[in-house]
Write a protein that holds these residues in place. Structure first.
Motif, short mmCIF file in Angstrom:
data_model
loop_
_atom_site.label_atom_id
_atom_site.label_comp_id
_atom_site.label_asym_id
_atom_site.label_seq_id
_atom_site.Cartn_x
_atom_site.Cartn_y
_atom_site.Cartn_z
N ARG A 121 -9.39 55.35 -86.31
CA ARG A 121 -10.68 55.07 -86.97
C ARG A 121 -11.60 54.27 -86.07
N PHE A 122 -11.03 53.29 -85.38
CA PHE A 122 -11.79 52.45 -84.45
C PHE A 122 -12.38 53.30 -83.33
N ILE A 123 -11.57 54.19 -82.75
CA ILE A 123 -12.04 55.06 -81.66
C ILE A 123 -13.14 56.00 -82.17
N LEU A 124 -12.97 56.54 -83.36
CA LEU A 124 -14.00 57.43 -83.92
C LEU A 124 -15.30 56.66 -84.17
N THR A 125 -15.19 55.43 -84.60
CA THR A 125 -16.37 54.59 -84.80
C THR A 125 -17.06 54.31 -83.48
N LEU A 126 -16.28 54.01 -82.45
CA LEU A 126 -16.86 53.78 -81.12
C LEU A 126 -17.60 55.00 -80.61
N ALA A 127 -17.08 56.20 -80.92
CA ALA A 127 -17.71 57.43 -80.47
C ALA A 127 -19.10 57.62 -81.08
N GLN A 128 -19.36 56.96 -82.20
CA GLN A 128 -20.65 57.11 -82.89
C GLN A 128 -21.70 56.09 -82.42
N ILE A 129 -21.28 55.09 -81.66
CA ILE A 129 -22.20 54.05 -81.20
C ILE A 129 -23.09 54.61 -80.10
N PRO A 130 -24.39 54.30 -80.14
CA PRO A 130 -25.30 54.79 -79.09
C PRO A 130 -24.90 54.30 -77.70
N ASP A 131 -25.23 55.12 -76.68
CA ASP A 131 -24.86 54.81 -75.30
C ASP A 131 -25.39 53.44 -74.87
N LEU A 157 -25.87 50.72 -76.54
CA LEU A 157 -25.05 49.63 -77.07
C LEU A 157 -23.68 49.59 -76.39
N LEU A 158 -23.11 50.76 -76.12
CA LEU A 158 -21.83 50.81 -75.41
C LEU A 158 -21.96 50.22 -74.01
N ARG A 159 -23.08 50.51 -73.34
CA ARG A 159 -23.31 49.94 -72.00
C ARG A 159 -23.39 48.42 -72.06
N ARG A 160 -24.07 47.90 -73.06
CA ARG A 160 -24.16 46.45 -73.21
C ARG A 160 -22.80 45.84 -73.48
N PHE A 161 -22.05 46.47 -74.34
CA PHE A 161 -20.70 45.98 -74.65
C PHE A 161 -19.83 46.02 -73.40
N GLY A 162 -19.87 47.13 -72.67
CA GLY A 162 -19.09 47.25 -71.44
C GLY A 162 -19.51 46.22 -70.41
N GLY A 163 -20.82 46.01 -70.28
CA GLY A 163 -21.31 44.99 -69.34
C GLY A 163 -20.84 43.61 -69.73
N GLY A 164 -20.82 43.33 -71.01
CA GLY A 164 -20.33 42.03 -71.48
C GLY A 164 -18.86 41.83 -71.15
#
Length: 66
Positions: free
Chosen positions: A29-39, A41-48
């Motif tokens: 469920r967590f992975i499926l939720t991550l797949a729905q997050i805009p790029d 936001l994912l870049r910001r999270f990854g950068g953090g």
């Protein structure tokens, strides 16, 4: 490669494997939720995460960790 690098890689693999091993439905469920997050936001999270890792690495290496 340095033994410390191999140990760090082993620790990452262990920590990454705990979720799907112990809680596969919640992990999926967590992975499926991550797949729905805009790029963006994912870049910001990854950068953090990269910045946090660099800070931890610096703190350990600069203050007696090797």
């Amino acid at each position: 490669m340095n033994a410390t690098v191999w140990l760090a890689l082993a620790l990452v693999l262990i920590l990454e494997g705990i979720g799907p091993m112990l809680l596969p439905r919640i992990w999926r469920r967590f992975i499926l939720t991550l797949a729905q997050i805009p790029d963006r936001l994912l870049r910001r999270f990854g950068g953090g995460l990269v910045v946090a890792g660099l800070v931890i690495w610096y703190m350990v290496s600069a203050h007696g960790g090797g």
